[in-house]
Write a protein that holds these residues in place. Structure first.
Motif: not given
Length: 185
Positions: A20-23, A103-115, A125-128
């Motif tokens: 999945s795309p990261q950015d 539902f998004v085509d995006l890398d939701l992993s902890e490494n890519n999108l930390p809180p 604008t959203l904040e994890i």
């Protein structure tokens, strides 16, 4: 009744999810839950800090609340990777059963999108947030017990296969097809 995938079949899909795309990715689907167990798919939707995902039952009270009884802002928006739900559900018509909003085509992993990571999608604008999103009994009923084992496994938790929660920082409109982009601070 659809056939549920085995844990082995689900694990075979990890490489597709990992790519999945990261950015910057795409908003593939929007779903609201107007009442418990009801799902409505939308082409566009308003989001605001006060109303959450407009039309969704979050604003009416949800499973997590503040001491005053109001719905907790850290669980306003439930987001799931579209490649994950496509693997688990098998067909797009079954995606809404997961109960997520975006539902998004995006890398939701902890490494890519930390809180604390911020995302832009449409005008929003959203904040994890830090609240974990885990597979539950309803998820197992809809997609099978192996799907819950898959999303709740150590790898599943690190990759946030069950999804993530976000709060709304900037209100606006989102549309299916919008770019969802990780914001750099």
């Amino acid at each position: 009744m659809p056939t549920h995938l085995t844990l082995e079949q689900l694990n075979d899909g990890i490489l597709t999810i990992e790519s999945s795309p990261q950015d910057a990715g795409t908003l593939e689907a929007i779903v609201i839950r107007p009442v418990t167990d009801a799902r409505v798919s939308l082409d566009k939707c308003e989001l605001s800090p006060q109303g959450g995902v407009h039309g969704d039952n979050w604003a009416l009270g949800c499973w997590k609340s503040l001491p005053d009884g109001s719905p907790h802002p850290d669980v306003q928006v439930a987001i799931m990777n579209s490649r994950t739900i496509d693997l688990i559900a098998g067909e797009a018509e079954r995606w809404p059963l997961a109960g997520d909003n975006l539902f998004v085509d995006l890398d939701l992993s902890e490494n890519n999108l930390p809180p604390g990571t911020k995302l832009s999608v449409g005008d929003v604008t959203l904040e994890i947030t830090e609240i974990p999103h885990n597979g539950c009994k309803k998820f197992a009923e809809r997609f099978g017990t192996d799907a819950v084992k898959f999303v709740n496994s150590p790898v599943g938790k690190q990759m946030h296969l069950r999804g993530i929660y976000a709060k709304i920082v900037q209100a606006g409109t989102v549309r299916v097809g919008d770019v969802i982009r990780k914001l750099r601070e």
